[in-house]
Design an enzyme around this catalytic site. Structure first.
Site, PDB file in Angstrom:
ATOM      1  N   ILE A  48       0.830  -1.207   0.000  1.00 38.68           N
ATOM      2  CA  ILE A  48       0.000   0.000   0.000  1.00 38.68           C
ATOM      3  C   ILE A  48       0.867   1.260   0.000  1.00 38.68           C
ATOM      4  O   ILE A  48       0.606   2.219  -0.741  1.00 38.68           O
ATOM      5  CB  ILE A  48      -0.951  -0.026   1.224  1.00 38.68           C
ATOM      6  CG1 ILE A  48      -1.934  -1.203   1.110  1.00 38.68           C
ATOM      7  CG2 ILE A  48      -1.704   1.295   1.358  1.00 38.68           C
ATOM      8  CD1 ILE A  48      -2.760  -1.472   2.367  1.00 38.68           C
ATOM      9  N   SER A 173      -7.151   0.070   9.620  1.00 42.32           N
ATOM     10  CA  SER A 173      -7.537  -1.198   8.986  1.00 42.32           C
ATOM     11  C   SER A 173      -9.034  -1.424   9.221  1.00 42.32           C
ATOM     12  O   SER A 173      -9.591  -0.975  10.231  1.00 42.32           O
ATOM     13  CB  SER A 173      -6.761  -2.353   9.613  1.00 42.32           C
ATOM     14  OG  SER A 173      -7.343  -3.591   9.245  1.00 42.32           O
ATOM     15  N   TYR A 186      -3.552  -6.393  17.336  1.00 46.11           N
ATOM     16  CA  TYR A 186      -3.477  -5.591  16.096  1.00 46.11           C
ATOM     17  C   TYR A 186      -4.791  -4.845  15.871  1.00 46.11           C
ATOM     18  O   TYR A 186      -4.789  -3.641  15.587  1.00 46.11           O
ATOM     19  CB  TYR A 186      -3.171  -6.526  14.923  1.00 46.11           C
ATOM     20  CG  TYR A 186      -3.258  -5.878  13.552  1.00 46.11           C
ATOM     21  CD1 TYR A 186      -2.188  -5.146  13.038  1.00 46.11           C
ATOM     22  CD2 TYR A 186      -4.398  -6.015  12.756  1.00 46.11           C
ATOM     23  CE1 TYR A 186      -2.254  -4.562  11.787  1.00 46.11           C
ATOM     24  CE2 TYR A 186      -4.471  -5.443  11.494  1.00 46.11           C
ATOM     25  CZ  TYR A 186      -3.403  -4.715  11.016  1.00 46.11           C
ATOM     26  OH  TYR A 186      -3.480  -4.132   9.769  1.00 46.11           O
ATOM     27  N   LYS A 190      -5.297  -0.715  15.624  1.00 45.98           N
ATOM     28  CA  LYS A 190      -5.881  -0.033  14.467  1.00 45.98           C
ATOM     29  C   LYS A 190      -7.124   0.778  14.879  1.00 45.98           C
ATOM     30  O   LYS A 190      -7.449   1.786  14.256  1.00 45.98           O
ATOM     31  CB  LYS A 190      -6.212  -1.055  13.368  1.00 45.98           C
ATOM     32  CG  LYS A 190      -4.953  -1.676  12.740  1.00 45.98           C
ATOM     33  CD  LYS A 190      -4.104  -0.620  12.030  1.00 45.98           C
ATOM     34  CE  LYS A 190      -2.852  -1.163  11.384  1.00 45.98           C
ATOM     35  NZ  LYS A 190      -2.075  -0.160  10.647  1.00 45.98           N
ATOM     36  N   THR A 221      -1.512  -8.012  -0.462  1.00 45.02           N
ATOM     37  CA  THR A 221      -0.083  -7.724  -0.225  1.00 45.02           C
ATOM     38  C   THR A 221       0.461  -8.868   0.641  1.00 45.02           C
ATOM     39  O   THR A 221      -0.324  -9.630   1.217  1.00 45.02           O
ATOM     40  CB  THR A 221       0.118  -6.409   0.557  1.00 45.02           C
ATOM     41  OG1 THR A 221      -0.334  -6.617   1.896  1.00 45.02           O
ATOM     42  CG2 THR A 221      -0.608  -5.229  -0.062  1.00 45.02           C
TER      43      THR A 221
END
Ligand SMILES: NC(=O)c1ccc[n+]([C@@H]2O[C@H](COP(=O)([O-])OP(=O)(O)OC[C@H]3O[C@@H](n4cnc5c(N)ncnc54)[C@H](OP(=O)(O)O)[C@@H]3O)[C@@H](O)[C@H]2O)c1
Length: 280
Positions: A48, A173, A186, A190, A221
């Protein structure tokens, strides 16, 4: 209808780069959207971040690329310079203060100020439960994903203020809104970025610096490999809704818009790029 359009766009990428190079070299500086602007992008040697770097450079900005590994910086700089774009690069592990200082210094080499900061670098060292995360895992995730963007911005701020205006884009995210299974810490980091966006937008408004947040869905990705292969995204109806997988380039246009004068009255927004938005 969605799919062929995207494939067509991807096929056009080299000619888009050429077109942009041509307009930069043959036009006056006023022809180019971001002429004279400098953009600093963390985590921009792949995925990204690299797509955003390419897009802002195609739009005429001088872009400072960075990530942890010298070979990745060299490869990304060579690729974009090979497309005729104005980029430089330096190693910057966003969790290291001395690396952030070097990144600021490299940005100032070009024309003494910074207009745009895009904080793409992010990590997820653990696939596991929230309560199973060790203190080291929590520290790493919160240091890199949440603290580092704020610390880097504080180092860059005097140089953005000099320009009289600026645009900052954080990268959260979809997992901030729809918790992805086994990515607990995580997900939390975010979600914190959504709040950081709001807080910084208010704090920096008097300085004419806007702060917004790109909120990607599942984008193809290496980073999303774990989600795509473990299938945890498929248990989330809102993430299944899109009819195709996202590509890094799908995120780049929004960042270009958020940095542009067209977004001059937009700040504090968390904007989902996921083919569908799960928040109100
Ligand atoms: N892909 C998705 O589906 C998705 C979805 C939502 C959000 N995101 C977010 O988007 C961001 C970029 O993800 P991506 O999918 O583009 O990942 P990616 O393709 O794996 O690229 C990650 C980039 O960040 C760099 N990097 C990693 N750790 C870093 C650190 N500590 N300091 C500086 N650079 C670092 C990497 O280069 P080096 O190895 O050289 O450092 C690389 O250039 C992350 O914040 C991620 O949370 C991704």
């Amino acid at each position: 209808m969605f799919r062929p359009l995207t494939q067509g766009w991807r096929g056009l990428l080299p000619s888009v780069a050429l077109l942009s190079t041509r307009s930069i070299s043959s036009g006056t500086s006023t022809d180019v959207k971001f002429a004279g602007k400098v953009a600093v992008i963390t985590g921009s040697t792949n995925g990204i971040g690299l797509a955003i770097a390419r897009r802002l450079a195609q739009d005429g900005a001088h872009v400072v690329i960075s990530s942890r590994k010298q070979q990745n910086v060299d490869r990304a700089v060579a690729a974009l310079q090979g497309e005729g774009l104005s980029v430089t690069g330096t190693v910057c592990h966003v969790g290291k203060a001395e690396d952030r200082e070097r990144l600021v210094a490299r940005a100032l080499e070009h024309c003494g100020g910074v207009d745009f900061l895009v904080c793409t670098a992010g990590v997820n060292p653990l696939v596991g439960s929230t309560l199973g995360s060790s203190e080291q895992v929590w520290d790493k995730i919160l240091n890199i994903n949440v603290k580092a963007p704020a610390l880097l911005l504080s180092q860059l701020l005097p140089h953005m203020e000099k320009r009289g205006q600026g645009s900052v884009v954080l990268v959260s995210s979809i997992s901030a809104y729809v918790s992805l299974a086994r990515l607990g810490a995580y997900n939390v980091s975010k979600t914190a970025l959504l709040g950081l966006t709001k807080t910084l937008a208010v704090e920096l408004a008097p300085k004419n610096i806007r702060v917004n947040c790109l909120v990607p869905g599942i984008i193809k990705t290496p980073f999303s490999q774990v989600v795509r292969t473990t299938g945890s995204s498929w248990s989330q109806p809102h993430l299944v809704f899109p009819r195709r997988k996202g590509q890094p380039e799908d995120c780049a246009g929004l960042v270009s818009f958020l940095c542009s004068p067209d977004a001059s009255y937009i700040s504090g927004e968390n904007i989902v790029v996921a083919g569908f938005s799960p928040h109100l």
